[in-house]
Design an enzyme around this catalytic site. Structure first.
Site, mmCIF file in Angstrom:
data_model
loop_
_atom_site.group_PDB
_atom_site.id
_atom_site.type_symbol
_atom_site.label_atom_id
_atom_site.label_comp_id
_atom_site.label_asym_id
_atom_site.label_seq_id
_atom_site.Cartn_x
_atom_site.Cartn_y
_atom_site.Cartn_z
ATOM 1 N N HIS A 160 0.832 -1.211 0.000
ATOM 2 C CA HIS A 160 0.000 0.000 0.000
ATOM 3 C C HIS A 160 0.867 1.261 0.000
ATOM 4 C CE1 HIS A 160 -2.999 -2.695 2.289
ATOM 5 N NE2 HIS A 160 -3.609 -2.417 1.167
ATOM 6 N N LYS A 211 -16.300 -7.228 5.115
ATOM 7 C CA LYS A 211 -15.088 -7.967 5.453
ATOM 8 C C LYS A 211 -14.920 -8.063 6.953
ATOM 9 C CE LYS A 211 -11.903 -7.135 1.614
ATOM 10 N NZ LYS A 211 -10.594 -6.532 1.308
ATOM 11 N N ARG A 261 -1.773 -6.189 -8.306
ATOM 12 C CA ARG A 261 -0.692 -7.123 -7.990
ATOM 13 C C ARG A 261 -0.535 -8.150 -9.098
ATOM 14 N NH1 ARG A 261 -3.106 -7.792 -2.138
ATOM 15 N NH2 ARG A 261 -4.859 -7.230 -3.442
ATOM 16 N N SER A 279 -2.746 -7.802 2.908
ATOM 17 C CA SER A 279 -3.020 -7.633 4.337
ATOM 18 C C SER A 279 -3.400 -8.974 4.951
ATOM 19 C CB SER A 279 -4.166 -6.644 4.551
ATOM 20 O OG SER A 279 -3.811 -5.379 4.059
HETATM 21 P P1 ADP Z 1 -9.843 -3.380 -0.576
HETATM 22 O O1 ADP Z 1 -10.639 -4.061 0.471
HETATM 23 O O2 ADP Z 1 -10.452 -2.105 -1.055
HETATM 24 O O3 ADP Z 1 -9.348 -4.239 -1.696
HETATM 25 P P2 ADP Z 1 -7.119 -3.363 0.378
HETATM 26 O O4 ADP Z 1 -6.618 -2.634 1.582
HETATM 27 O O5 ADP Z 1 -7.004 -4.835 0.381
HETATM 28 O O6 ADP Z 1 -8.592 -2.862 0.254
HETATM 29 O O7 ADP Z 1 -6.420 -2.814 -0.919
HETATM 30 C C1 ADP Z 1 -6.514 -1.463 -1.286
HETATM 31 C C2 ADP Z 1 -5.808 -1.250 -2.619
HETATM 32 O O8 ADP Z 1 -4.412 -1.483 -2.470
HETATM 33 C C3 ADP Z 1 -6.254 -2.170 -3.735
HETATM 34 O O9 ADP Z 1 -6.212 -1.456 -4.948
HETATM 35 C C4 ADP Z 1 -5.245 -3.265 -3.733
HETATM 36 O O10 ADP Z 1 -5.108 -3.873 -5.000
HETATM 37 C C5 ADP Z 1 -3.998 -2.471 -3.394
HETATM 38 N N1 ADP Z 1 -2.981 -3.319 -2.807
HETATM 39 C C6 ADP Z 1 -3.063 -4.117 -1.720
HETATM 40 N N2 ADP Z 1 -1.892 -4.772 -1.500
HETATM 41 C C7 ADP Z 1 -1.066 -4.359 -2.495
HETATM 42 C C8 ADP Z 1 0.285 -4.691 -2.864
HETATM 43 N N3 ADP Z 1 0.992 -5.586 -2.199
HETATM 44 N N4 ADP Z 1 0.796 -4.067 -3.941
HETATM 45 C C9 ADP Z 1 0.063 -3.178 -4.639
HETATM 46 N N5 ADP Z 1 -1.199 -2.848 -4.369
HETATM 47 C C10 ADP Z 1 -1.758 -3.428 -3.310
#
Ligand code: ADP
Length: 158
Positions: A17, A41, A90, A128
């Site tokens: 992130h 979630k 990703r 996460s």
């Molecule tokens: P959501 O529940 O909205 O998917 P996340 O916190 O899981 O929330 O992810 C938020 C954003 O960050 C999404 O666009 C996700 O693809 C991106 N993201 C999460 N982990 C990574 C990572 N390791 N590399 C790049 N982008 C990421």
């Protein structure tokens, strides 16, 4: 002024992130990082805890403002004057969901577009949920999350 909106659950915020937020901040004059409640979630951290962690981790990037979001993303963008939603990609597995979500958002509001940044290779397997799982099994999360997040995870699991 070009304003972007990077939404996510950030449960918790990882280096993946941070990578997207840091690079995204260079694309916009101002970037809102929006911590969503996401009622669908099951979360490790409360909305307040996630918000505080994201704020702490991104505090040195001057054009980022961390906010909470409890409303529809496109509606929130409209309220803030943001023209673009920022998301990270990703692997192809993210693609289906993001494609569907982007088109859905576009149907609700065609003024707001979504831009994607590809993650750095070393973060492409980082999520996460994998961090949470690793922590539960007492693995070392240091390569994946900032120190303040690591401490918060361990406090939570005590
Ligand atoms: P959501 O529940 O909205 O998917 P996340 O916190 O899981 O929330 O992810 C938020 C954003 O960050 C999404 O666009 C996700 O693809 C991106 N993201 C999460 N982990 C990574 C990572 N390791 N590399 C790049 N982008 C990421």
């Amino acid at each position: 002024m070009k304003i972007g909106f990077y939404p996510g659950s950030f449960d918790p915020i990882t280096f993946g992130h941070v990578d997207i937020a840091t690079r995204g901040a260079k694309l916009f004059d101002k970037l809102y990082v929006a911590v969503s409640r996401n009622p669908n979630k099951k979360m490790m951290f409360s909305a307040e805890e996630r918000f505080e962690l994201v704020k702490e981790v991104l505090k040195d990037i001057p054009n980022i403002e961390v906010i909470r979001s409890d409303i529809l993303t496109v509606e929130h963008c409209r309220q803030l004057g943001a023209t673009h939603i920022l998301r990270g990609l990703r692997a192809v597995t993210d693609y289906d969901y993001e494609f569907q979500q982007t088109n859905f958002n576009r149907t609700i509001s065609n003024e707001i577009d979504t831009v994607f940044l590809m993650t750095e290779g070393r973060y492409s397997f980082l999520s996460s949920s994998s961090v949470r799982e690793l922590a539960v099994f007492k693995g070392d999360v240091s390569p994946f999350v900032p120190d303040v997040v690591k401490k918060a995870i361990f406090a939570k699991l005590k």
